[in-house]
Design a protein around this motif. Structure first.
Motif, PDB file in Angstrom:
ATOM      1  N   ASP A 248       0.853  -1.088  -0.077  1.00  0.00           N
ATOM      2  CA  ASP A 248      -0.191  -0.012   0.120  1.00  0.00           C
ATOM      3  C   ASP A 248       0.904   1.305  -0.143  1.00  0.00           C
ATOM      4  O   ASP A 248       0.643   2.098   0.742  1.00  0.00           O
ATOM      5  N   GLY A 249       1.913   1.200  -0.779  1.00  0.00           N
ATOM      6  CA  GLY A 249       2.732   2.207  -0.848  1.00  0.00           C
ATOM      7  C   GLY A 249       3.640   2.632   0.318  1.00  0.00           C
ATOM      8  O   GLY A 249       4.553   3.618   0.453  1.00  0.00           O
ATOM      9  N   VAL A 250       3.612   1.763   1.132  1.00  0.00           N
ATOM     10  CA  VAL A 250       4.687   1.687   2.514  1.00  0.00           C
ATOM     11  C   VAL A 250       5.627   0.939   2.459  1.00  0.00           C
ATOM     12  O   VAL A 250       5.520  -0.310   2.163  1.00  0.00           O
ATOM     13  N   GLN A 251       6.982   1.153   2.622  1.00  0.00           N
ATOM     14  CA  GLN A 251       8.056   0.195   2.992  1.00  0.00           C
ATOM     15  C   GLN A 251       7.836  -0.623   4.257  1.00  0.00           C
ATOM     16  O   GLN A 251       7.834   0.135   5.365  1.00  0.00           O
ATOM     17  N   VAL A 252       7.728  -2.002   4.023  1.00  0.00           N
ATOM     18  CA  VAL A 252       7.526  -2.716   5.344  1.00  0.00           C
ATOM     19  C   VAL A 252       8.765  -3.719   5.352  1.00  0.00           C
ATOM     20  O   VAL A 252       9.020  -4.293   4.391  1.00  0.00           O
ATOM     21  N   THR A 253       9.329  -3.702   6.551  1.00  0.00           N
ATOM     22  CA  THR A 253      10.444  -4.541   6.844  1.00  0.00           C
ATOM     23  C   THR A 253      10.092  -5.814   7.113  1.00  0.00           C
ATOM     24  O   THR A 253       9.259  -6.049   7.941  1.00  0.00           O
ATOM     25  N   ILE A 254      10.580  -7.001   6.324  1.00  0.00           N
ATOM     26  CA  ILE A 254      10.406  -8.301   6.952  1.00  0.00           C
ATOM     27  C   ILE A 254      11.292  -8.751   8.115  1.00  0.00           C
ATOM     28  O   ILE A 254      12.503  -8.560   8.120  1.00  0.00           O
ATOM     29  N   VAL A 255      10.668  -9.175   9.195  1.00  0.00           N
ATOM     30  CA  VAL A 255      11.276  -9.451  10.253  1.00  0.00           C
ATOM     31  C   VAL A 255      11.155 -10.918  10.558  1.00  0.00           C
ATOM     32  O   VAL A 255      11.806 -11.431  11.510  1.00  0.00           O
ATOM     33  N   GLY A 256      10.433 -11.537   9.877  1.00  0.00           N
ATOM     34  CA  GLY A 256      10.336 -13.190  10.480  1.00  0.00           C
ATOM     35  C   GLY A 256       9.664 -13.959   9.018  1.00  0.00           C
ATOM     36  O   GLY A 256       9.069 -13.319   8.410  1.00  0.00           O
ATOM     37  N   VAL A 257       9.711 -15.070   9.016  1.00  0.00           N
ATOM     38  CA  VAL A 257       9.083 -16.318   8.232  1.00  0.00           C
ATOM     39  C   VAL A 257       8.555 -17.223   9.086  1.00  0.00           C
ATOM     40  O   VAL A 257       9.110 -17.919  10.076  1.00  0.00           O
ATOM     41  N   MET A 258       7.322 -17.551   8.877  1.00  0.00           N
ATOM     42  CA  MET A 258       6.497 -18.453   9.639  1.00  0.00           C
ATOM     43  C   MET A 258       6.967 -19.833   9.282  1.00  0.00           C
ATOM     44  O   MET A 258       7.586 -20.118   8.296  1.00  0.00           O
ATOM     45  N   PRO A 259       6.892 -20.979  10.163  1.00  0.00           N
ATOM     46  CA  PRO A 259       7.234 -22.250   9.782  1.00  0.00           C
ATOM     47  C   PRO A 259       6.325 -22.697   8.727  1.00  0.00           C
ATOM     48  O   PRO A 259       5.250 -22.431   8.482  1.00  0.00           O
ATOM     49  N   HIS A 260       6.962 -23.823   7.935  1.00  0.00           N
ATOM     50  CA  HIS A 260       6.312 -24.439   6.941  1.00  0.00           C
ATOM     51  C   HIS A 260       4.882 -25.260   7.515  1.00  0.00           C
ATOM     52  O   HIS A 260       5.139 -25.894   8.694  1.00  0.00           O
ATOM     53  N   GLY A 261       3.772 -25.010   6.758  1.00  0.00           N
ATOM     54  CA  GLY A 261       2.610 -25.701   7.261  1.00  0.00           C
ATOM     55  C   GLY A 261       1.802 -25.096   8.171  1.00  0.00           C
ATOM     56  O   GLY A 261       0.646 -25.554   8.468  1.00  0.00           O
ATOM     57  N   PHE A 262       2.539 -23.777   8.659  1.00  0.00           N
ATOM     58  CA  PHE A 262       1.674 -22.951   9.711  1.00  0.00           C
ATOM     59  C   PHE A 262       0.490 -22.304   8.618  1.00  0.00           C
ATOM     60  O   PHE A 262       0.954 -21.570   7.899  1.00  0.00           O
ATOM     61  N   GLU A 263      -0.677 -22.407   9.212  1.00  0.00           N
ATOM     62  CA  GLU A 263      -1.823 -21.768   8.446  1.00  0.00           C
ATOM     63  C   GLU A 263      -2.567 -20.800   9.567  1.00  0.00           C
ATOM     64  O   GLU A 263      -3.210 -21.481  10.636  1.00  0.00           O
ATOM     65  N   PHE A 264      -2.938 -19.447   9.514  1.00  0.00           N
ATOM     66  CA  PHE A 264      -3.861 -18.767  10.428  1.00  0.00           C
ATOM     67  C   PHE A 264      -5.069 -19.223  10.340  1.00  0.00           C
ATOM     68  O   PHE A 264      -5.392 -19.304   9.069  1.00  0.00           O
ATOM     69  N   PRO A 265      -5.981 -19.318  11.256  1.00  0.00           N
ATOM     70  CA  PRO A 265      -7.482 -19.918  11.218  1.00  0.00           C
ATOM     71  C   PRO A 265      -8.080 -18.919  10.254  1.00  0.00           C
ATOM     72  O   PRO A 265      -7.945 -17.773  10.664  1.00  0.00           O
ATOM     73  N   ARG A 266      -8.671 -19.538   9.123  1.00  0.00           N
ATOM     74  CA  ARG A 266      -9.401 -18.601   8.219  1.00  0.00           C
ATOM     75  C   ARG A 266     -11.023 -18.463   8.447  1.00  0.00           C
ATOM     76  O   ARG A 266     -11.534 -19.677   8.585  1.00  0.00           O
ATOM     77  N   PHE A 267     -11.451 -17.280   8.515  1.00  0.00           N
ATOM     78  CA  PHE A 267     -13.132 -17.476   8.647  1.00  0.00           C
ATOM     79  C   PHE A 267     -13.798 -17.431   7.372  1.00  0.00           C
ATOM     80  O   PHE A 267     -14.369 -18.118   6.782  1.00  0.00           O
ATOM     81  N   ASN A 268     -13.236 -16.433   6.349  1.00  0.00           N
ATOM     82  CA  ASN A 268     -13.661 -16.214   5.267  1.00  0.00           C
ATOM     83  C   ASN A 268     -12.844 -16.340   3.825  1.00  0.00           C
ATOM     84  O   ASN A 268     -13.148 -16.525   2.840  1.00  0.00           O
ATOM     85  N   PHE A 269     -11.643 -15.994   4.142  1.00  0.00           N
ATOM     86  CA  PHE A 269     -10.711 -15.985   3.018  1.00  0.00           C
ATOM     87  C   PHE A 269     -10.600 -17.184   2.276  1.00  0.00           C
ATOM     88  O   PHE A 269     -10.308 -18.273   2.976  1.00  0.00           O
ATOM     89  N   PRO A 270     -10.751 -17.124   1.118  1.00  0.00           N
ATOM     90  CA  PRO A 270     -10.785 -18.659   0.190  1.00  0.00           C
ATOM     91  C   PRO A 270      -9.367 -18.983   0.119  1.00  0.00           C
ATOM     92  O   PRO A 270      -8.987 -20.315   0.221  1.00  0.00           O
ATOM     93  N   ARG A 271      -8.480 -17.878   0.366  1.00  0.00           N
ATOM     94  CA  ARG A 271      -6.957 -18.289   0.247  1.00  0.00           C
ATOM     95  C   ARG A 271      -6.203 -18.290   1.371  1.00  0.00           C
ATOM     96  O   ARG A 271      -6.569 -17.325   2.511  1.00  0.00           O
TER      97      ARG A 271
END
Lengths: 895, 112
Positions: A248-271
């Motif tokens: 969204d036009g803002v520089q955001v610094t990556i500070v971490g990478v989540m482990p393989h297989g982790f998925e945030f619980p999704r309510f509606n997001f199809p992806r």
């Protein structure tokens, strides 16, 4: 040399275990010789002899028993093999019977396993997170009890006061535009408080989690990416930490990478989510710090040790009540609710799945009953054969085993096909599942379910398959041999089959009713008056992200975009809106009306506020009821105006002309002009028009109060483009894409769909349920009618003699027809009555799935019963017709 | 390479004991020979079943000999190593020698 004799017991044992003949003799001789050797004392010698005896007994005894066991097993295998060959031959002789049983089993096992696997994956399996049963979803509710999102200041107070949670985190979904690559793209982000990772008990595999410092207003923007995003978009760069993403036009610094297989619980997001962003960049904004604003956040907490969700819920409610007292202006009527996260995730789909599970149990039962029926018929027909075998010396056990082998073989074949059918059906179901079905990726073919269905079908097959065996070798067997037929067993088997038929018809009726109700629901849905014309309407979304999109620039962009879109060939009109019909509101707010007394705070009206461009109503095909739409009168600095929908006009000004009335978004005390302190303000707006209601939140929900604002006055960043086409709407997508890219190359189109697709998607759940119910109903009806046909036809065969006598004595053919049909049809009628009662009793299970039709809808019930009886009648008529054509002489001779 | 059967250590010991005993190789003597030379005390169960196994493999044969009063007249089984048994023994020896070649010095006893 001494004259010792060996211990007698040891000698006896040796004679038993050692091989007979010289082999055993030589060994015993050797032992004697050594026993008598003078080196040992008599007692030591005796002990020695015993030790050797035991060692020989162990070695030779084991060898002997092994040889014996092998011989025996060999014999058993040999005769089993005989049974198998015999069974295969007899099945091959009756291919239609075999096919019926195998198909029934495969259908029953396949369908039930597939559906159960769905339910299991979505509802029953724990979330793939540590101790998921301690994860709790917390949200605020409005006075009506609906979940609304959590206000940031309220959350901060909860967090400070609550004791039932180890940690309580807040988060929301955000769609962010990622630029800087070849093409701008939209990424799915979850904005989370730093303690979210504590709540989920998952730490980044690389780098660090967010810290409280990342949440403080003005903190540098940071992000944690998912493993999939890291691999897919960042080429699994191991030096990714510290790299920046332009979001969204803002520089955001990556500070971490989540482990393989982790998925945030999704309510509606199809992806699945792509990345997580911290609160810092937004936590200081006026929008968030205003306690009355609910900005789409929901809270998620991990229960403290030993605390149940009920206690946590009580505490949260108590805190919410306290906040209501402390901040009556913003919190009146605002409560809070807590639920186990896993339950909340699937709450929308649970009724569907449970109804389907019920349907599938019905189907499995029908399959079992059908198999039982077929096997009993076969058994009855084989009485003579079995009696002959028993009379010729076939042991009771031997015959029982033969029948068991037969049932087991056919159950195994049916089961194997059922497993294949389940795997195939599950793939179809997953593919058919509506977009955004929660946890659909967790769905696997479930081993337990498969075992259960296999066991149920196999047990049923084996039990009913072996039933005739018990009869065959008993007294009835003698009778069977003498009279050619075991009348007792046949009569008993008839009663049993008729009873089973009634059960089967009843179950089929239950499924038919479900299918009928779902069909009516879908019919109702497709005939819902949406309030707009969906044909040839294309919708897509753009996001004007970043600091450089000031309100003035947004207005310019919107103007340019509309001018160019309307100039495209094939476009008859185009408009922009903040929220789309069916898709639902993005901005709900309390509002105040100028000319009415202000109600108590909890009863302040709330409306969906929707900024729209000029010609929005025309483009959508909405009807203008009074006044005027937004037109050239509206300019960025013109007097503020609003168009309301009929529901709002009726609710607020019943019997009055709403034109010229004034309303203001926000609380009564919200300032209507900018103040020095930079406080939130909302101007009074004059109602200039009233438009017809449209279905706004999906197709089944009531239309909310709606207030449309001119986009020029409320230049939103998130815009839906609506294009009315004169050509196939999807063919316009490349041109629209080009127009937008030309204006700003960093803006991607997202959620591009036709309005028809949106409408379809909004009924997807009902449509899928209907398809499944109808499939089940057809299978059930087929099985039931085949079963009925079988019973009646078998009855006719059994009574050939009797019918022959009747015909010979001058009975009219019509009487014979009536006789046979009456017998079969009475079962169908009895089954229908039982089925009707069962359907009525079960109606509340399906109620949640229905729309516009009552679960006891008389029209549906009538149609369903009529269908069932018609099919049953045909199933009875075919064999009855055959009976009337019997030649009396040959029928009499047949006995 | 011949089809010489693989011999376990105990099987080798048994066959060697029978060879050593010559014409006097029956159960009692075999067990004594094993105890005296190889330091093995073995149960009779293991002894006779192992002999049976070697017989099944065709590595030895036996013939009956008359019994004596000391064994209540019960006969003896006199064992003879067959040609195949001798071949198997040679094969085992060759294998061991090949494996030993060049490593003796690594396993020499300490001189003091």
């Amino acid at each position: 040399m001494t004259d010792r004799t060996p211990p007698r017991a040891a000698d006896w044992l040796l004679r038993r275990v050692l091989p007979a003949g010289p082999r055993g003799d030589t060994i015993r001789g050797d032992l004697l010789e050594e026993l008598r050797a003078p080196a040992r004392s008599p007692r030591a010698a005796a002990r020695w002899y015993w030790r050797q005896t035991v060692s020989l007994a162990c070695r030779y005894g084991w060898r002997r028993s092994r040889d014996y066991g092998e011989r025996r097993r060999h014999m058993v295998l040999e005769s089993l093999w005989q049974d198998v060959r015999y069974a295969v031959r007899s099945y091959a002789k009756t291919p239609s019977f075999t096919l019926a049983v195998v198909t029934t089993l495969a259908l029953g096992i396949g369908a039930s396993t597939a559906i159960f696997s769905m339910v299991n994956g979505i509802v029953l399996q724990p979330l793939p997170l540590p101790e998921p049963d301690r994860l709790v979803y917390v949200n605020e509710t409005n006075p009506k009890g609906d979940f609304i999102s959590v206000s940031w200041p309220n959350y901060l107070d909860w967090r400070a006061r609550v004791r039932s949670f180890e940690a309580l985190a807040l988060s929301r979904d955000e769609a962010l535009t990622l630029t800087g690559g070849e093409r701008a793209q939209r990424v799915r982000a979850r904005r989370v408080t730093a303690n979210m990772f504590t709540v989920l008990r998952v730490a980044p595999a690389l780098g660090r989690a967010f810290t409280d410092a990342d949440d403080t207003p003005g903190a540098a923007p940071v992000a944690i990416v998912t493993d999939a995003f890291w691999r897919g978009q960042l080429s699994a760069d191991s030096n990714v930490l510290g790299r920046t993403l332009r979001l969204d036009g803002v520089q955001v610094t990556i500070v971490g990478v989540m482990p393989h297989g982790f998925e945030f619980p999704r309510f509606n997001f199809p992806r699945p989510h792509d990345l997580f962003v911290a609160m810092g960049p937004v936590s200081g904004s006026v929008n968030l710090t205003d306690r009355g604003n609910h900005n789409g956040f929901s809270a998620m907490g991990r229960l403290a040790a030993g605390v149940g969700v009920e206690r946590a819920g009580e505490e949260i409610r108590a805190i919410a009540a306290a906040l209501e007292r402390e901040y009556p202006n913003s919190n009146s009527g605002i409560r809070a609710k807590a639920a186990i996260l896993a339950d909340q995730l699937v709450s929308s789909i649970r009724p569907t799945l449970l109804a389907l599970l019920g349907a599938v149990c019905c189907l499995l039962l029908i399959a079992c009953v059908n198999v039982a029926n077929l096997l009993i018929a076969r058994g009855a027909g084989r009485q003579h054969e079995l009696a002959v075998r028993a009379a010729l010396g076939g042991g009771r056990l031997r015959i029982a085993r033969q029948l068991l082998v037969e049932s087991t073989i056919i159950s195994a074949i049916g089961g194997a096909l059922g497993v294949a059918a389940a795997a195939w059906l599950l793939r179809v179901l997953v593919a058919m599942a509506p977009d955004g079905t929660p946890r659909i990726t967790d769905v696997r073919l479930d081993g337990t379910a498969m075992l259960f269905a296999l066991a149920a079908a196999a047990l049923c097959g084996i039990a009913f398959g072996a039933l005739p065996a018990l009869q065959a070798s008993g007294g009835a067997g003698q009778q069977a041999l003498v009279r050619g037929r075991a009348a007792g067993f046949v009569a008993r088997s008839h009663r049993l089959r008729r009873g089973l038929m009634v059960v089967e018809t009843a179950l089929a009726l239950v499924l038919l009713t479900g299918a009928g109700l779902m069909m009516r629901t879908l019919q109702q849905l497709t005939h819902v008056e949406t309030g707009f014309r969906p044909e040839r309407l294309l919708t897509t979304r753009v996001q004007l992200a970043g600091e450089h999109y000031t309100p003035a620039r947004r207005i310019t962009f919107s103007g340019d975009l509309l001018t160019r879109l309307r100039a495209l060939p094939g476009v008859s009109n185009a408009a922009l809106t903040f929220s789309l019909p069916i898709d639902g509101s993005n901005w709900n707010s309390i509002f105040t009306v100028a000319d009415k007394p202000i109600p108590e705070r909890a009863k302040l009206p709330s409306a969906a506020f929707t900024p729209v461009s000029s010609s929005f109503f025309e483009t959508m095909g909405m009807r203008l009821v009074r006044g005027r739409p937004f037109d050239a009168t509206e300019a960025p600095d013109s007097p503020k105006t609003v168009v309301v929908n009929e529901t709002l006009a009726r609710r607020l000004w019943p019997g009055e002309d709403p034109i010229g009335k004034r309303l203001k978004q926000g609380w009564p005390e919200t300032p209507d002009h900018p103040t020095k302190s930079g406080e939130y303000f909302a101007p009074w707006r004059e109602v200039v028009g009233v438009v017809s209601d449209v279905k706004f939140n999906g197709i089944t929900s009531e239309t909310p109060l709606q207030a449309y604002l001119p986009l020029l006055h409320e230049p939103a960043r998130s815009l839906a483009i609506v294009v009315r086409a004169t050509v196939e709407p999807t063919s316009l997508v490349p041109q629209i894409e080009a127009v937008v890219r030309d204006l700003d190359k960093d803006i991607p189109l997202v959620q591009t769909r036709t309005m028809d697709q949106m409408l379809d998607a909004s009924m997807a759940r009902e449509r899928v349920s209907m398809i499944i119910f109808v499939m089940f109903a057809i299978v059930a009806l087929t099985l039931a009618s085949v079963g009925l046909y079988g019973v009646v036809a078998h009855g006719v065969t059994e009574r050939t003699h009797e019918i022959g006598v009747r015909l010979a004595l001058g009975a009219a053919r019509a009487d014979v027809l009536a006789l046979v049909v009456r017998q079969g049809f009475s079962m169908a009628v009895a089954g229908s009555i039982v089925g009707l009662l069962a359907s009525l009793a079960l109606s509340r299970w399906i109620e949640g799935l229905l729309f516009g039709v009552k679960p006891t809808d008389p029209a549906t019930f009538t149609a369903v019963v009529a269908t069932l009886l018609a099919v049953a009648l045909i199933a009875c008529l075919i064999p009855a017709h055959r009976a009337t054509r019997l030649d009396p002489t040959s029928a009499l001779r047949a006995e | 390479m011949g089809q010489a059967a693989y011999l376990g250590e105990f099987e080798q010991l048994l066959l060697l004991a029978i060879l050593r005993l010559g014409s006097d190789a029956f159960g009692v003597q075999i067990s004594r020979e094993l105890e005296a030379r190889a330091g093995r005390r073995i149960s009779r169960g293991a002894l006779y079943t192992s002999l049976d196994r070697l017989e099944d493999k065709g590595l030895l044969r036996w013939k009956l000999a008359a019994g004596s009063p000391a064994r209540d007249g019960l006969p003896r089984r006199l064992y003879v190593v067959s040609a195949a048994g001798r071949a198997a023994l040679r094969g085992s020896r060759a294998t061991l020698q090949r494996m030993w070649r060049g490593v003796e010095h690594l396993l020499e006893e300490p001189s003091s």
